[in-house]
Design a protein around this motif. Structure first.
Motif, PDB file in Angstrom:
ATOM      1  N   GLU A  38       0.762  -1.238   0.139  1.00  0.00           N
ATOM      2  CA  GLU A  38      -0.107  -0.030   0.069  1.00  0.00           C
ATOM      3  C   GLU A  38       0.818   1.172   0.211  1.00  0.00           C
ATOM      4  OE1 GLU A  38      -2.812  -0.101   3.123  1.00  0.00           O
ATOM      5  OE2 GLU A  38      -4.001  -1.868   2.329  1.00  0.00           O
ATOM      6  N   SER A  42       0.487   4.217  -2.949  1.00  0.00           N
ATOM      7  CA  SER A  42       0.028   5.684  -2.421  1.00  0.00           C
ATOM      8  C   SER A  42       1.096   6.788  -2.633  1.00  0.00           C
ATOM      9  CB  SER A  42      -0.580   5.453  -0.904  1.00  0.00           C
ATOM     10  OG  SER A  42       0.443   5.120   0.013  1.00  0.00           O
ATOM     11  N   TRP A 239      -4.216   3.592  -2.468  1.00  0.00           N
ATOM     12  CA  TRP A 239      -3.410   2.865  -1.787  1.00  0.00           C
ATOM     13  C   TRP A 239      -3.294   1.327  -2.218  1.00  0.00           C
ATOM     14  CZ3 TRP A 239      -7.870   4.596   0.378  1.00  0.00           C
ATOM     15  CH2 TRP A 239      -8.899   3.501   0.456  1.00  0.00           C
TER      16      TRP A 239
END
Length: 260
Positions: A38, A42, A239
Motif C-alpha cells: 500500500e 500511495s 493505496w
C-alpha cells in the motif's frame, strides 16, 4: 524547495518540502505512509499532498519507515516498537536538525494507526489527520492474508496456502510472506498486544484527530467504525491501485481541516 535527507542513527530516508525556499517554524506536517504494498501504491498521492501543503506555507517531511522504501533496514526485521521509534526520530529531526516544531501528523491506513499511538504516548499534543485509518491492525493483517490467497488463486489457478495455518505461523513467531513482504511473527504479536491496549474506544486515543474515509464511486462503505467518520471523499482506493487517481477532493478536504 525539496531536499533529501537520511535521518537519525537508523538512516531513515526523507524528503523535506519547504515553502518558498524558507522554513515555517510554526506550521509543520509529518507524513506517515501505509503498510507494505500500500505504501508503493500511495506514494504519488503522498508526494502531491506534501507539495500542496508546502505551497500553503507548511514545512512537510515525507519519510520512509525502517525497512521500507529507501530507508535502511530489512522489512523482515520490522517491529511496531521500531516504527514508533522512527516517527520519534523524524520528529526529533524536524526539531533539532531543521529547527521546526512538529504540530501536525497525516497518517494513511496503517500509518494512521501508528500516528495515533505515537500521539497517545506523547500526551496527545499533535493534530492528527487519518486517511482511511486502520483502527484494528490485527484484523487488517488477517484480511491481508485473505488477499494473499486470492492472488494465489488468480496467479496459479489454485490456493497454495491456508489462512489459518498462516495465522498460526505468525502466532508462533514464524515469518510469513505478505505478497512479497516477509512479515515476522513477532510483529503480528506486537500488533495484537497494541490493539488490546490502543483502540478507537481507548480513552484519548482519537483526541485531536480528524478522519477522512475514502468511498469508491458506486461502492458501499463499511460502516463498522461509522462513529469516527467525519468526512468522506469519493475517489479510488489509491493505496490499492496502480492506475492514476485524481486526489483533488482529498487535498481540498485536507486544506479545509488545516484552516478550520
Amino acid at each position: 524547495m525539496e531536499k533529501q535527507y537520511f535521518i537519525g542513527p537508523d538512516k531513515l530516508f526523507g524528503i523535506l518540502y519547504s515553502p518558498d525556499e524558507s522554513l515555517n517554524k510554526e506550521k509543520s506536517v509529518l507524513m506517515v505512509h501505509p503498510f507494505a504494498e500500500e505504501k508503493k501504491s500511495s506514494q504519488r498521492i503522498l508526494v502531491q499532498i506534501s507539495q500542496y501543503l508546502s505551497s500553503l506555507g507548511y514545512t512537510v517531511l515525507l519519510f520512509d519507515l525502517s525497512g521500507c522504501g529507501d530507508s535502511h533496514g530489512n522489512f523482515s526485521d520490522i517491529s511496531m516498537d521500531q516504527w514508533l521509534k522512527d516517527i520519534s526520530n523524524a520528529q526529533n529531526f524536524l526539531d533539532e536538525k531543521i529547527g521546526v516544531q512538529l504540530t501536525n501528523i497525516i497518517g494513511v491506513r496503517f500509518g494512521a494507526y501508528l500516528s495515533l499511538i505515537f500521539n497517545q504516548v506523547n500526551g496527545g499534543k499533535y493534530n492528527i489527520i487519518c486517511i482511511e485509518p486502520v483502527f484494528k491492525p490485527a484484523d487488517y493483517l488477517r484480511k491481508s492474508l485473505r488477499s494473499k490467497l486470492f492472488k494465489e488463486l488468480f496467479t496459479y489457478g489454485e490456493v497454495k496456502s491456508d489462512r489459518k495455518s498462516l495465522e498460526k505461523q505468525l502466532l508462533k513467531d514464524r515469518m510469513v510472506d505478505f505478497d512479497g513482504f516477509p512479515v515476522p511473527g513477532g510483529f503480528y504479536n506486537e500488533v495484537l498486544e497494541l490493539q488490546e491496549k490502543f483502540g478507537p474506544h481507548s480513552e484519548g486515543f482519537t483526541n485531536k484527530c480528524k478522519v477522512i474515509w475514502i468511498k469508491q464511486r458506486n461502492g458501499r462503505k463499511d460502516e463498522t467504525e461509522k462513529e469516527y467518520i467525519e468526512r468522506t471523499v469519493i475517489m479510488g482506493a489509491f493505496w490499492n491501485l496502480t492506475d492514476s487517481v485524481d486526489p483533488s477532493q482529498l487535498i481540498e478536504l485536507i486544506r479545509e481541516f488545516f484552516y478550520e
